[in-house]
Design a protein around this motif. Sequence first.
Motif, mmCIF file in Angstrom:
data_model
loop_
_atom_site.group_PDB
_atom_site.id
_atom_site.type_symbol
_atom_site.label_atom_id
_atom_site.label_comp_id
_atom_site.label_asym_id
_atom_site.label_seq_id
_atom_site.Cartn_x
_atom_site.Cartn_y
_atom_site.Cartn_z
ATOM 1 N N ARG A 27 -16.378 15.840 6.057
ATOM 2 C CA ARG A 27 -15.147 15.399 5.414
ATOM 3 C C ARG A 27 -14.241 16.601 5.186
ATOM 4 N NH1 ARG A 27 -11.809 14.520 1.331
ATOM 5 N NH2 ARG A 27 -11.072 12.368 1.039
ATOM 6 N N LEU A 30 -10.946 18.639 -0.073
ATOM 7 C CA LEU A 30 -9.940 18.020 -0.935
ATOM 8 C C LEU A 30 -8.713 18.911 -0.980
ATOM 9 C CD1 LEU A 30 -12.012 16.833 -4.011
ATOM 10 C CD2 LEU A 30 -10.769 15.361 -2.435
ATOM 11 N N GLY A 31 -7.559 18.298 -0.925
ATOM 12 C CA GLY A 31 -6.321 19.053 -1.046
ATOM 13 C C GLY A 31 -5.931 19.805 0.210
ATOM 14 N N THR A 36 -2.279 14.326 10.964
ATOM 15 C CA THR A 36 -2.690 12.918 11.076
ATOM 16 C C THR A 36 -3.774 12.759 12.137
ATOM 17 O OG1 THR A 36 -0.493 12.232 10.407
ATOM 18 C CG2 THR A 36 -1.835 10.581 11.504
ATOM 19 N N TRP A 39 -7.039 13.896 10.733
ATOM 20 C CA TRP A 39 -7.498 12.924 9.734
ATOM 21 C C TRP A 39 -8.031 11.657 10.420
ATOM 22 C CZ3 TRP A 39 -8.986 12.820 4.902
ATOM 23 C CH2 TRP A 39 -9.102 11.591 4.242
ATOM 24 N N VAL A 43 -11.581 9.791 10.126
ATOM 25 C CA VAL A 43 -11.753 8.429 9.594
ATOM 26 C C VAL A 43 -12.259 7.447 10.655
ATOM 27 C CG1 VAL A 43 -10.594 6.448 8.526
ATOM 28 C CG2 VAL A 43 -9.995 8.763 7.827
ATOM 29 N N TYR A 44 -11.666 7.539 11.851
ATOM 30 C CA TYR A 44 -11.910 6.456 12.814
ATOM 31 C C TYR A 44 -12.759 6.825 14.026
ATOM 32 C CZ TYR A 44 -8.037 4.175 10.367
ATOM 33 O OH TYR A 44 -7.235 3.618 9.423
ATOM 34 N N TRP A 66 -29.778 9.465 0.509
ATOM 35 C CA TRP A 66 -29.231 9.586 1.859
ATOM 36 C C TRP A 66 -29.980 10.729 2.543
ATOM 37 C CZ3 TRP A 66 -25.309 6.649 4.089
ATOM 38 C CH2 TRP A 66 -24.642 5.757 3.240
ATOM 39 N N ARG B 684 -12.050 12.183 -8.273
ATOM 40 C CA ARG B 684 -12.019 12.147 -6.807
ATOM 41 C C ARG B 684 -12.216 10.730 -6.284
ATOM 42 N NH1 ARG B 684 -15.705 17.441 -5.109
ATOM 43 N NH2 ARG B 684 -14.649 18.931 -6.480
ATOM 44 N N GLU B 706 -11.843 5.715 2.721
ATOM 45 C CA GLU B 706 -11.126 6.827 3.339
ATOM 46 C C GLU B 706 -9.940 6.346 4.177
ATOM 47 O OE1 GLU B 706 -11.421 9.782 2.451
ATOM 48 O OE2 GLU B 706 -13.490 10.483 2.258
ATOM 49 N N ASP B 707 -10.001 5.101 4.648
ATOM 50 C CA ASP B 707 -8.887 4.609 5.463
ATOM 51 C C ASP B 707 -7.719 4.105 4.608
ATOM 52 O OD1 ASP B 707 -9.811 2.205 4.500
ATOM 53 O OD2 ASP B 707 -10.276 1.325 6.456
ATOM 54 N N TYR B 742 -23.296 8.227 -1.725
ATOM 55 C CA TYR B 742 -22.933 8.918 -0.481
ATOM 56 C C TYR B 742 -22.126 10.181 -0.786
ATOM 57 C CZ TYR B 742 -20.438 9.871 3.856
ATOM 58 O OH TYR B 742 -19.895 10.498 4.963
ATOM 59 N N ASP B 886 -5.826 15.083 -5.266
ATOM 60 C CA ASP B 886 -6.366 14.449 -4.059
ATOM 61 C C ASP B 886 -7.521 13.544 -4.470
ATOM 62 O OD1 ASP B 886 -6.752 13.758 -1.461
ATOM 63 O OD2 ASP B 886 -7.457 15.724 -0.776
ATOM 64 N N PHE B 887 -7.779 12.515 -3.670
ATOM 65 C CA PHE B 887 -8.886 11.595 -3.948
ATOM 66 C C PHE B 887 -9.288 10.913 -2.649
ATOM 67 C CE2 PHE B 887 -4.797 9.633 -4.926
ATOM 68 C CZ PHE B 887 -4.798 8.534 -4.083
ATOM 69 N N ILE B 888 -10.372 10.219 -2.677
ATOM 70 C CA ILE B 888 -10.888 9.564 -1.470
ATOM 71 C C ILE B 888 -9.824 8.600 -0.917
ATOM 72 C CG2 ILE B 888 -12.600 7.913 -0.605
ATOM 73 C CD1 ILE B 888 -14.551 9.131 -2.726
ATOM 74 N N GLY B 889 -9.454 8.802 0.334
ATOM 75 C CA GLY B 889 -8.513 7.898 1.003
ATOM 76 C C GLY B 889 -7.052 8.280 0.845
ATOM 77 N N ARG B 891 -5.149 10.788 1.902
ATOM 78 C CA ARG B 891 -4.422 11.250 3.089
ATOM 79 C C ARG B 891 -3.952 10.072 3.938
ATOM 80 N NH1 ARG B 891 -1.735 11.999 6.563
ATOM 81 N NH2 ARG B 891 -1.530 13.699 8.089
ATOM 82 N N SER B 892 -4.736 9.003 3.953
ATOM 83 C CA SER B 892 -4.359 7.835 4.755
ATOM 84 C C SER B 892 -3.065 7.205 4.259
ATOM 85 C CB SER B 892 -5.476 6.787 4.733
ATOM 86 O OG SER B 892 -6.593 7.233 5.457
ATOM 87 N N LYS B 895 0.209 8.014 5.960
ATOM 88 C CA LYS B 895 0.395 7.725 7.385
ATOM 89 C C LYS B 895 1.597 6.802 7.563
ATOM 90 C CE LYS B 895 -2.992 6.862 9.997
ATOM 91 N NZ LYS B 895 -4.233 6.425 10.653
ATOM 92 N N PHE B 898 1.591 3.136 6.704
ATOM 93 C CA PHE B 898 1.308 2.829 5.304
ATOM 94 C C PHE B 898 2.491 3.133 4.399
ATOM 95 C CE2 PHE B 898 -3.623 3.313 5.598
ATOM 96 C CZ PHE B 898 -3.630 2.325 6.564
#
Lengths: 90, 999
Positions: A27, A30-31, A36, A39, A43-44, A66, B684, B706-707, B742, B886-889, B891-892, B895, B898
């Motif tokens: 991942r 952060l920050g 894009t 990213w 993500v995908y 995990w 986060r 994250e998406d 996770y 910043d936090f999970i997702g 950055r998406s 886009k 969005f």
Amino acid sequence: MLEIKCPYCGKRSQNEFSYGGDATIKRPQLGEEISTEDWDNFVYYRDNPRGKHSELWHHVSGCRQWFKVSRDTATHEIFDTCKMNEDFNV
Amino acid sequence: MFNSFRTTNSTGLINKDKKINFTFNGTIYHGYEGDTLASALIANGVHLVGRSFKYHRPRGFLGVGVEEPNAMVQLHDGNKSEPNIIATEVELVEGLKAKSQNCWPSVQFDIGEINNVLNRFFPAGFYYKTFMWPKSFWMKIYEPFIRKAAGMGKAPLLPDPDRYEHNYEHCDVLVVGSGPSGLASALAAAKNGARVILAEDKPNFGGSLLTDEVTIGNMSGKEWASDTISQLKSMPNVILKKRSQVFGYYDHNMTVMIERVSDHIENPSKYTPRQRLHYIRAGEVIVSTGSIERPISFGNNDRPGIVLASAAKEYMKVYETLVGKKPIIFTNNDTAYSTALEFIKNDIEPIIVDTRDSSNGELVKEVQQKGISIKFNSGIADTKGHLKINSAIIGKLDSSKESFISEETVECDCICMSGGWTPTVHLSSQAGNKLKFNEDIDAFVPDKKRQKETAIGAANGSFTLNQSLAEGFQVGFDLSNKFTDQNNPTNSPNSNEPSYEKHEKLWCMPLPSGKKPKRFIDFQNDVAVSDVELAIREGFRSIEHVKRYTTLGMAGDQGKTSNLNGLQYVSKIEKKIVPEVGHTTFRPPYTPVTIGAIVGREVGNHYLPTRKSPIHTWHEENNAVFVAAGLWQRPRYYPRGSEDMNSAVNREAANVRKNVGICDVTTLGKIDIKGPDAPEFLNRVYTNAWLKLPVGKARYGVMLREDGMVFDDGTTSRLSENHFHMTTTTAQAANVLSHLEYYLQVVWPDLDVNVLSTTEQWSGIAVAGPKSRDLLSKLFPDVDMSNEGLPFMGLVDSSIDGIKARIYRISFSGELAYEVNVESNYGLYIWKKIMEEGQSFDIQPYGTEALSTLRIEMGHVAGAELDGRTIPFDVGLNSMVSQKKDFIGKRSLSKDAFTESDRQTIVGLVPLDKKTKIPEGSHIIEDNSAVAPIPKLGHVSSSCWSVEYNNPFSIAIIKDGKNKIGKNLYAVSPLKDISIPVEVVSSHYVDPEGSRVRS
């Protein structure tokens, strides 16, 4: 049904676990400023190799840890499993 | 005439002292203990058991066990009825009822036989060719017609009354099949200390030793088998299972075995399962499944009375039953001569037809010494007899063996044929073994293994007894040595069996002169030589394509008797060797398995676990109608008297708005979060800020994937500096926990935080409505319930009757509301206490329907809006998204797609007539008179009857929603064929300022 060796509990049947995808994906920080494209790759986009694959599994009906599994996607052979902070031996 | 086909000797395994009555096609017969349905019918002279799949040709028994392709019957009636049961596998039990399948009005006179007369109109690929056009005919005419004609037996329409169980086993060595090699390997492995399971499909252990005239050590084969079994029985490390078929071989040496526990018992005790499915995880699997005899293709080789030679022998030796009294033995090898000798023993002289020029095998000589002449260099060209064979046309083969020189007609009442032997490689193949073709035996044998599986004996192509035993003892010892350190080998005893000469590579007879009778390869699927020829003529080359086009080797039979003959014939026409043609895939199950056994005990209410709140009994006593919310059972509404759902829900919801309501919210997910980094972690995980949440305060939070899609929402409160209590939605509770784990274990292991589910440790009770403060003040006199004492989003610890309670001032209904949490065991007590005290405040319980009504009116989002396709902006939660951290997702969310301003967003809808309820899922369109395709603006996610305004109200997610407010649109439901004119309003329909929750 696969038999997976949880590094904490030992060998258990697959139905105690859930699959968590490619273990090599990191991942972004952060920050972190990130394009894009980078990213979206995070993500995908995933490789779908035939053969050896390093992946995450979650022992949901067990210790809830995990961990990493090295598995052949074609034959389901499991070469090794290890904790998150360890590396595979094979 | 009854039992007139019994032998006079009694060396078999049936007990002639115990008669068993049964019914076949309405006629009562009797057989004996130890009989199968097949052996008992044959003993009574009944060969005609069914009609074939496609041509409805009369069919009888071909085999004696799992290889039987024809004799499928319907067993029992009513709710115990079961179709497609192989009669050779059914043990006779008092009162058994069986009938023929695929025939009408009867098996003797079957209207469907017209298909046989018209057979030239039913070639391979008939359905593919015929029902192509007109296209519109498929669904309404062709498909229902084919469906009616297809299939064999009838599935029962009533629930299965029988009990089936599942069992999990682990062993070092699983041995599948108890013939000589299987017994040898089980004995060697067990004596070496390994934990062994030995599985045998039949009711008796021993396999071929039960029918072959051999000696092992100083015992007969049969005696050696029973002696070995007694030894194994006495060992604590051995599990012996008869009537148990290992039918599937899956990954990592997981095999599945079906055990017929009580099918053969007349009155099984009440809780005995009918069948038991065993999942066996074996260290090593030894496949000693033996071999199956191959038929020979010749004209009309499918008439009742034409059987495999080995089957005829087993009927005589095990079941003391004669398949006929005027037999013809037809063979391309030596083994069928043992069947001939068995007939001779019963004072019957068979006619022997052998395709070979000669043979000097011991058994051949023995037959000749008994004065029987053998028709060498001959074959059967055709047969006669409508419902049962009555004669055969025997032809002299020319030197090329491609045609007959002369033909003669010979009377007979059965033909016992043998085309050699096929190793039963199904399990090895299922295990991923790459098979190789063995030219010596003209069959595939296991080769390169992928799993811990070893084939031995006949299954490995080792057809002599010496070889089988040697392999068995060696492999059993070698494999068990992986698990024990005893190093205790068992020596293979000496054995003695007749020597055999080689078979002839001939499995398909030429046609008789001037005639073209069907020569069947696959009896179960009615595939003849001509069908294979046609498929190849039409351009199908791959054996997999030939299989699908002709259906050769498919369905329940999986080509047990037909596969190799099919391959051999393809290779002959194609002038290729068999290994080049390859083989089709063997698939589990090896033999058909009843669905009930696969389902096991997971039927009805046991299909899934049921979760009940500790307050469940109260809900039941108070007339609650329940609804499944995931695994939970939640009260949906509590009807009074003759109330229907709508009026009950409206009453309950209105009472919350007017007085006070009580709702069981125990099912909400709860997660305990502890650790010095807990605030940072929440910061986060959630989109809003968490670092500065004071102790003793709750905050609403939204988490994303994250998406960028909203994943879940809920309130989380800070209990102490490093201790938080998170709530999740009922549906996502498990997923949220996995999600948190996770990130803590995989992504940010440096964070010092622990998470633990406490969903089942707390019982949650929501108390909502304008009178909730007064009620709680009375219940908790120590707590200052004023707006200053316990403000919105505050929490306080207190107790009732010495029971600790935590009171949160949070609200889902939009009213002044509290949530009382107590330890689960006290949930029911506190609930009753609140109900009792609440009487003077007109308290009423409300269920999930009223809960929905209340939240929809307020525009609070839930699962229907948070459907994995919405970002915070879409559902009006943009103010929850921090721009500073910043936090999970996150950055998406920046886009391009969005950030478009006309994304589909949340609005409210009110029908213009203020009467018509808008169905959830309706499409929103602008112009009702437009011609398709009409642009869709969005959809209706949640609907209710607004108790505040007394008219329907819905939440919808529509394109550019904010700018559509005040406009008139249409909600259309093509399924319900309605179109409702609606006005777009704010999704915050009631109390948009949110003043009530803070009052």
